[in-house]
Design an enzyme around this catalytic site. Sequence first.
Site, short mmCIF file in Angstrom:
data_model
loop_
_atom_site.label_atom_id
_atom_site.label_comp_id
_atom_site.label_asym_id
_atom_site.label_seq_id
_atom_site.Cartn_x
_atom_site.Cartn_y
_atom_site.Cartn_z
N LYS A 132 0.85 -1.20 0.00
CA LYS A 132 0.00 0.00 0.00
C LYS A 132 0.88 1.25 0.00
O LYS A 132 1.96 1.24 0.61
CB LYS A 132 -0.87 0.03 1.27
CG LYS A 132 -1.99 -0.98 1.32
CD LYS A 132 -2.79 -0.82 2.62
CE LYS A 132 -3.81 -1.94 2.79
NZ LYS A 132 -4.90 -1.90 1.81
N ARG A 153 -9.83 -12.06 2.27
CA ARG A 153 -10.65 -13.18 1.79
C ARG A 153 -9.89 -14.51 1.86
O ARG A 153 -10.49 -15.56 1.96
CB ARG A 153 -11.14 -12.87 0.37
CG ARG A 153 -10.04 -12.70 -0.64
CD ARG A 153 -10.50 -11.94 -1.90
NE ARG A 153 -10.65 -10.51 -1.66
CZ ARG A 153 -11.12 -9.64 -2.54
NH1 ARG A 153 -11.53 -10.05 -3.72
NH2 ARG A 153 -11.23 -8.36 -2.25
N1 BES Z 1 -7.96 -4.12 4.62
C1 BES Z 1 -8.18 -3.73 3.28
C2 BES Z 1 -9.53 -3.05 3.07
C3 BES Z 1 -9.72 -1.70 3.70
C4 BES Z 1 -9.52 -0.55 2.97
C5 BES Z 1 -10.19 -1.59 4.99
C6 BES Z 1 -9.75 0.68 3.54
C7 BES Z 1 -10.41 -0.35 5.57
C8 BES Z 1 -10.19 0.78 4.84
C9 BES Z 1 -8.16 -4.96 2.38
O1 BES Z 1 -7.32 -5.98 2.77
C10 BES Z 1 -7.70 -4.52 1.03
O2 BES Z 1 -6.59 -4.10 0.92
N2 BES Z 1 -8.57 -4.66 0.05
C11 BES Z 1 -8.26 -4.30 -1.30
C12 BES Z 1 -8.83 -5.35 -2.20
C13 BES Z 1 -8.43 -5.19 -3.64
C14 BES Z 1 -6.95 -5.44 -3.80
C15 BES Z 1 -9.24 -6.17 -4.47
C16 BES Z 1 -8.90 -2.94 -1.58
O3 BES Z 1 -10.02 -2.70 -1.14
O4 BES Z 1 -8.24 -2.13 -2.23
MN MN Z 2 -5.32 -5.69 2.04
#
Ligand code: BES
Ligand code: MN
Length: 525
Positions: free
Chosen positions: A278, A353
């Site tokens: 990230k 997931r």
């Molecule tokens: N933990 C994050 C989701 C998240 C984002 C929680 C913002 C709280 C605030 C999750 O693991 C994630 O990174 N999801 C990705 C999925 C994508 C790569 C398909 C996302 O939402 O960008």
């Molecule tokens: Mn994530």
Amino acid sequence: MTVVIDPAFDPVPSLERSTRVSVSHRPPEGPGATAVFVASEGELPGGASRIGREALAAAGFTGAANQTLLLPGAPLRVLVGTGEKGIETDAQLRDAVAAFARAAREAGSLAVDLTDLLASGDWDAGIAVQAAIEGAVLARYRYDALKGDPSTVALDELMLQIAEEHAEAAEFGVERGLVLARTAALARDLANTPPRHLSAVKFAEVIERLAPEFGLEAKVFDRQALIELGAGGLLGVNAGSVEEPRMIKVSYRPADPDGHLALIGKGIMYDSGGISLKPSNAMHAAMKFDMMGAAAVFSSMTALRELGVATAVTGWLMCTDNMPSGSATKLGDVLTIRGGKTVEVKNTDAEGRLVMADGLVLATEDDSVADRRPDAIVDIATLTGAAMMALGTRTAAMLANNDAVAAQLEAAAEATDENIWRFPLDHRYRDQLKSSTADLSNIGGQYAGVILAALFLGEFVDGTPWGHLDIAGTMQAESDDLWRSAGSTGFGARLLAEFAAAFEKPRVEEADTEAGETAEDSEPC
Ligand code: BES
Ligand code: MN
Ligand code: ZN
């Protein structure tokens, strides 16, 4: 690791605090502050009538909902606006008492007179008392475990005044309010704790310590045990970390249980994104909260015995951090989930997931209650940024393969004022989860991220009645807001406790009919 962490550090300080609640038909003696509810229209109540509307308006107080005005004196009187119609719902009462508790921040004891309110409309005194307690206690929640000088005054006492005829109904409300406020505060504590102070290993230790106090049994699975279980999702996400993963199975078993509910929580103690790192922004900085699902599951379970819940409940907490390193899972790697399904990892940031899939499969296999699989499964996860984009920070996404489970989740959300909104589990998007090398890919296309993530999870529930809560948007509050406090909101902890308390077995036939799916097209890809 050469990082110093105080061995006496307590990740759950809220459990050491308590607010005394007294209920009486007599005016309370010596409170630090008293609430005076003032609607924006109609006659002013006794506590404000001498001042008059004009003078109040000149001070900026119109009676708009949750507006407050301090009137100095002993006790301090706090005018609390209740809008045009006054307080009509328990959610409004929770908000109004929270506004009062925040405004009277220097007062260690608060008094709220509910006599007039309960005399109007058809209130259940127990529910009103519960909402008032939750509002006051949660508004005064603070996370100062790592501050040398806690800057806030603790709420020692809440004095509620009600008519004598309501005393009996109120009693149950006192107990429920205190238990549920503690439940949410516990979830907030756990999620607010910095990631190194609460690794998966430490989280498991905390749970092992606390479980017996709340009539729960905890069983901890370390890396070796997870290898033996074939939990390839959790192990794959953990691969880049120097910290071991933990799966924690928490069991609540009332005598002669009436049904069995499984709760699965996403416990990513810190989500860096892994190799799909990230960017270093505010969103990334919030990723210590990525274990809020697991925190909500465990915290909700600490309420079950005291609420007299008759359903057996099993919690599965899927805990690890998600880190990049030389040993991390790579893009293109294929993981084998418990039960044998394979998943191609196309983005290591879609890690939630993967860990949840193992938990869901283990839950479907669990026949420890009445030799049958659970009557329903509910999972809760800070799963997708898409949930936050779609619904913002006040409403969580809910998806379900069963209308009865969905309706019960909606009822619990209504009771706790933790808003949820049902999304369609639209199987027409499932082709996007195809992989050329494995049974599934862990990501789909650019759109419908909430639905794609839920469809992925749905591949692992084996037709069990199932509901899914995506709490990515609601896990955190940017600033103090009524009973929500800045930082972790504890969202889902009260909701799941209320859900379990009111749980009724759904009819199995209802499962998987939501999107008109047939057994044939439920085969993965
Ligand atoms: N933990 C994050 C989701 C998240 C984002 C929680 C913002 C709280 C605030 C999750 O693991 C994630 O990174 N999801 C990705 C999925 C994508 C790569 C398909 C996302 O939402 O960008
Ligand atoms: Mn994530
Ligand atoms: Zn995550």
